[in-house]
Every structure is written in structure tokens, then in C-alpha cells.
Design an enzyme around this catalytic site. Sequence first.
Site, PDB file in Angstrom:
ATOM      1  N   ASN A 121       9.078  38.384  60.095  1.00 22.99           N
ATOM      2  CA  ASN A 121       7.951  38.987  60.809  1.00 22.99           C
ATOM      3  C   ASN A 121       7.358  38.023  61.835  1.00 22.99           C
ATOM      4  O   ASN A 121       6.910  38.450  62.904  1.00 22.99           O
ATOM      5  CB  ASN A 121       6.895  39.486  59.823  1.00 22.99           C
ATOM      6  CG  ASN A 121       7.208  40.893  59.323  1.00 22.99           C
ATOM      7  OD1 ASN A 121       8.203  41.483  59.733  1.00 22.99           O
ATOM      8  ND2 ASN A 121       6.394  41.414  58.445  1.00 22.99           N
ATOM      9  N   PHE A 149      12.088  45.102  54.239  1.00 23.66           N
ATOM     10  CA  PHE A 149      11.977  44.937  55.689  1.00 23.66           C
ATOM     11  C   PHE A 149      11.788  46.257  56.419  1.00 23.66           C
ATOM     12  O   PHE A 149      12.006  46.346  57.629  1.00 23.66           O
ATOM     13  CB  PHE A 149      13.217  44.221  56.229  1.00 23.66           C
ATOM     14  CG  PHE A 149      13.489  42.910  55.545  1.00 23.66           C
ATOM     15  CD1 PHE A 149      12.774  41.781  55.909  1.00 23.66           C
ATOM     16  CD2 PHE A 149      14.423  42.809  54.528  1.00 23.66           C
ATOM     17  CE1 PHE A 149      13.003  40.557  55.274  1.00 23.66           C
ATOM     18  CE2 PHE A 149      14.648  41.600  53.882  1.00 23.66           C
ATOM     19  CZ  PHE A 149      13.939  40.473  54.257  1.00 23.66           C
ATOM     20  N   CYS A 153       1.262  45.041  59.078  1.00 25.36           N
ATOM     21  CA  CYS A 153       2.152  43.939  58.686  1.00 25.36           C
ATOM     22  C   CYS A 153       2.090  42.726  59.602  1.00 25.36           C
ATOM     23  O   CYS A 153       1.590  41.680  59.202  1.00 25.36           O
ATOM     24  CB  CYS A 153       3.589  44.439  58.591  1.00 25.36           C
ATOM     25  SG  CYS A 153       3.811  45.576  57.219  1.00 25.36           S
TER      26      CYS A 153
HETATM   27  C1  UDX Z   1       7.219  45.392  60.838  1.00 28.85           C
HETATM   28  C2  UDX Z   1       8.643  44.817  60.753  1.00 28.85           C
HETATM   29  O1  UDX Z   1       9.400  45.256  61.875  1.00 28.85           O
HETATM   30  C3  UDX Z   1       9.303  45.253  59.465  1.00 28.85           C
HETATM   31  O2  UDX Z   1      10.601  44.694  59.340  1.00 28.85           O
HETATM   32  C4  UDX Z   1       8.435  44.818  58.296  1.00 28.85           C
HETATM   33  O3  UDX Z   1       8.977  45.246  57.074  1.00 28.85           O
HETATM   34  C5  UDX Z   1       7.016  45.339  58.452  1.00 28.85           C
HETATM   35  O4  UDX Z   1       6.481  44.952  59.719  1.00 28.85           O
HETATM   36  P1  UDX Z   1       6.182  47.780  61.459  1.00 28.85           P
HETATM   37  O5  UDX Z   1       4.837  47.217  61.146  1.00 28.85           O
HETATM   38  O6  UDX Z   1       6.533  49.143  60.958  1.00 28.85           O
HETATM   39  O7  UDX Z   1       7.331  46.805  60.891  1.00 28.85           O
HETATM   40  O8  UDX Z   1       6.286  47.799  63.042  1.00 28.85           O
HETATM   41  P2  UDX Z   1       7.263  47.259  64.174  1.00 28.85           P
HETATM   42  O9  UDX Z   1       8.231  48.295  64.554  1.00 28.85           O
HETATM   43  O10 UDX Z   1       7.784  45.919  63.841  1.00 28.85           O
HETATM   44  O11 UDX Z   1       6.212  47.134  65.380  1.00 28.85           O
HETATM   45  C6  UDX Z   1       5.072  46.281  65.264  1.00 28.85           C
HETATM   46  C7  UDX Z   1       4.190  46.359  66.471  1.00 28.85           C
HETATM   47  O12 UDX Z   1       4.817  45.711  67.571  1.00 28.85           O
HETATM   48  C8  UDX Z   1       3.832  47.756  66.968  1.00 28.85           C
HETATM   49  O13 UDX Z   1       2.443  47.778  67.266  1.00 28.85           O
HETATM   50  C9  UDX Z   1       4.669  47.919  68.210  1.00 28.85           C
HETATM   51  O14 UDX Z   1       4.066  48.796  69.133  1.00 28.85           O
HETATM   52  C10 UDX Z   1       4.706  46.495  68.738  1.00 28.85           C
HETATM   53  N1  UDX Z   1       5.865  46.202  69.609  1.00 28.85           N
HETATM   54  C11 UDX Z   1       7.136  46.300  69.114  1.00 28.85           C
HETATM   55  C12 UDX Z   1       5.659  45.780  70.919  1.00 28.85           C
HETATM   56  O15 UDX Z   1       4.518  45.651  71.375  1.00 28.85           O
HETATM   57  N2  UDX Z   1       6.744  45.479  71.691  1.00 28.85           N
HETATM   58  C13 UDX Z   1       8.018  45.578  71.236  1.00 28.85           C
HETATM   59  O16 UDX Z   1       8.944  45.283  72.013  1.00 28.85           O
HETATM   60  C14 UDX Z   1       8.221  46.009  69.918  1.00 28.85           C
END
Ligand code: UDX
Length: 447
Positions: A219, A160, A271
Site C-alpha cells: 500500500n 490485497f 486503506c
Molecule cells: C487499496 C489497495 O489497492 C488494495 O490492494 C488494498 O487491499 C486496499 O487498499 P482501495 O482502497 O480499494 O485498495 O483503492 P485503490 O484502487 O488502491 O485506490 C485508492 C485511491 O487512489 C482512490 O482514491 C483512487 O481514486 C486513487 N488513485 C488510484 C489515484 O488517484 N490515481 C491512480 O492512478 C490510482
Amino acid sequence: MALKITVIGTGYLGATHAAAMAELGFEVLGLDVVPEKIEMLTRGEVPMYEPGLEELLRKHVAGIEGSTGRLRFTMDWAEVAEFGDVHFVCVNTPQKHGEYACDMSYVDAAVESLAKHLGKPALVVGKSTVPVGSAERLAARILELAPAGGEVELAWNPEFLREGFAVGDTLHPDRIVVGVRSDRAEKTLREVYATPVGQGSPFVVTDFPTAELVKTAANSFLATKISFINAMAEVCEAAGGDVAKLAEAIGYDERIGSKFLRAGIGFGGGCLPKDIRAFMARAGELGADQALTFLREIDSINMRRRGQMVEMTREALGGGSFLGKRVAVLGATFKPDSDDVRDSPALNVAGQIHLQGGQVTVYDPKGMDNARRLFPTLGYAESADAAVRGADVVLHLTEWSEFRELDPAALGALAGTRLILDGRNALDPVLWREAGWTYRAMGRPAA
Ligand code: UDX
């Protein structure tokens, strides 16, 4: 005797997992099929930007001065099979070309290459994000191929970790989920994770399908939360409300929680987008597609935000064409503290405006090389100042702390027009407006 661990695939997941296993005290052998990656890792260099990872690697990679020497890398499958008691499969599962389903070819190839050499008892542990049902299929394949036959077992242990927090998330996970078929497999994984479990990480034991589903469900939930608040942003835009206040207010309800409620240009990366699509595709194959039709809406709300940002920019520039307009873009990566530009909303917005004739100049603290490779025709600048010089509008599209620390007054002296659009709702409107900027954000009133 202490378990010996191998890690197959050394991308974000594998490189971090290998270093973390060495940190936990195990002897670790990492394998990748890309020679350049192995050469870099052997020198203690990380092929991507991830805070803290290089330090952790250098602490353990054999041959580096002062290291524990517990971590080595190879390209030799026979060596890996001979070395390991536990083999973690950490290769990626990208979206298939032209389809929603995920591409299992890397996982399949890794498991097959390994299994053929497994002549002694071992536990193969899948970490990659896979469609539910994969573990059962792979377990049968291992039984078919491994010379040690039933002495080799499979377990599924989804990961995760978040980019930007990969080291912390791996060493101190929120939870450890293991899908197993025997007490022996559970016992081995309890031994591997004894340290984080001892420090309080919950250890959840399940069957194969549940373990696989936990990852895609988590996710999907996160994607849903982001698209929910972005849908509220759309309503706020129509009704004159303020989505940032709305998020704050609903977030105080513990049942809702304030995290992942930041409205803006939405989610991207390697992801969330591909995982929700692969989940829909798999549910369709299982005859459960109705259960996940809502994810189609989550995906389309998310993709709509990018177009909405382009339209907001057009409108702020007086409507009409982007021809001849100078657009400064701050941020190219899909999130801060990462150099990853895969399916980046920021780069997508920059690209759309560029393709419509705008003169786009992008600056990102860590993502410049990857952005240039993916979108070579965009303009790039070496600093925020250089990107903003002479610009008709500034777009803030990835919320790096470097951008929150910019001095709006100093930047205002460089800009052609003091007009900033915040695609991440992360800058302080008061500061920017006080410095004479027109500040606009998604889902919030104009002033
Ligand atoms: C994600 C999951 O969080 C993680 O647990 C899994 O293992 C892999 O996928 P990650 O892809 O590193 O991790 O990014 P994450 O921090 O989840 O952010 C995803 C996207 O959502 C980013 O583009 C971020 O900018 C966006 N986001 C996040 C928003 O637009 N608003 C928010 O409030 C939070």
C-alpha cells in the site's frame, strides 16, 4: 474431511471472503457483532455496494432459494469455535483518533472472544491490516486463552482486495501471502487456497513479520506512485507541461508501468491514507522512523491536491470568494464502483468549498446515502443533470463511467456556465471543448 471455515467480521473484506470461501466449495460460518449486518447478510443482502458480491452471496447463503446453502451467519462465538477448523479474522483496523497509529481494539477483541472458546485444534488466520509485530503478540494471547492450548495455531494472511473489484481479487488473487510458524499451518492454508493456486496464483510463504509488512509495503508503494505523479502534476502546472502525456510516456517503460499513474485529487478511502500513517507510527516505535520519513511527504503531497483543486475552482470562477457561486460536484465516493466515502478526496473538496460559502450540489451514482450521513449540510441532487442545472462550474471528482458517458452538449444546455474542472483526468477534453465547454484538468495546460 473438508475443512470448515469461519469468517469473523463481515465488512468489505469479511463478507467478500466468506462468499468466496463458499464459492470455493467450503462450508462457511460468518460472524459479526452488529446484529443489523447479520440480519441483512442472512437475507442475502450486502451492507455496502460492491459489484458482483450480492449475486455471489445469494448463490450460497442458506435458506435462499436455489442456493448451495454452504454459507451461514451467526453472532455466537461458541458456535463459531465449535464449527470451524480455520477461522479468518477480517475485522477493521481504523486510524486511532488524534494519532497516526492504527486502532487494534477490534482485532484484539475478536481474537480474545474467539480464543476463549477454542476447545479443539484450529488455525486462526489474521487477514486484517495490522502493525508489524501484532501476529507474534496475538499468537501468545491465543496460547494463554484457548482451552485447547498449543493445538490452536495462528497464521497471518494479508488481503490485497480492491474495493470495486473485491470478488475478482478474492477469487483470483495476484498472490497469496501466508506468514506461518509450522508446516501444519502452511499445509492447511494450501488446502484452503488449492483452487486459486491451481489456477496460477503465486503462494508466498513467510514468517509473521514479513507477511504483516508485505501488506503495508504494497500500500505504501501504491500511495507513493500516486503521489509521485501528483508531484509531477504540480511541476507541470508550474512549467506548462501536460502530466497526462508525461504519465503515458513514462508508463511505457516496463520498469515503471502505466498503472496508478493517474494524476488528480489523489488517493483516499479506508486503506491507503491510514495504512501509510500507521506504518510510519509503527516504524517510529521500532526505532526505524527514518526509513519511512518519505511517507510523510507522500501524505502531504496527497492532501495538498485537495486544496489545489479548491484553489483551481476559485481561480476558474474569477478569484475571490465562493459566496453566491453555484458549484456542481460529480462524484462523492473515494473511487468509482464503490459507495465508500471514507476520507474521500471528492467529498473533502466539496466540503471545503461549501464551508467557504459556495452553494455546492453533489451527485454520486452510489455514494449518496453515505455522503449525506457524513456531510449532511451539503446540497444533494438525484442526477448529474439536476446537479449541473444552473451551475457556475462543474467539478468532476470521482471517475464513474456514468460521467464519461455524459453528453457534454446536453449538459451544456443545463449549466449556467460551461466550465468544467476534471479532478481525475478522466474525461475527454476534446469532446467537452467541442461542445463549447471550458475544460481544465489538474497538471495539464489550459487549452
Ligand atoms: C487499496 C489497495 O489497492 C488494495 O490492494 C488494498 O487491499 C486496499 O487498499 P482501495 O482502497 O480499494 O485498495 O483503492 P485503490 O484502487 O488502491 O485506490 C485508492 C485511491 O487512489 C482512490 O482514491 C483512487 O481514486 C486513487 N488513485 C488510484 C489515484 O488517484 N490515481 C491512480 O492512478 C490510482
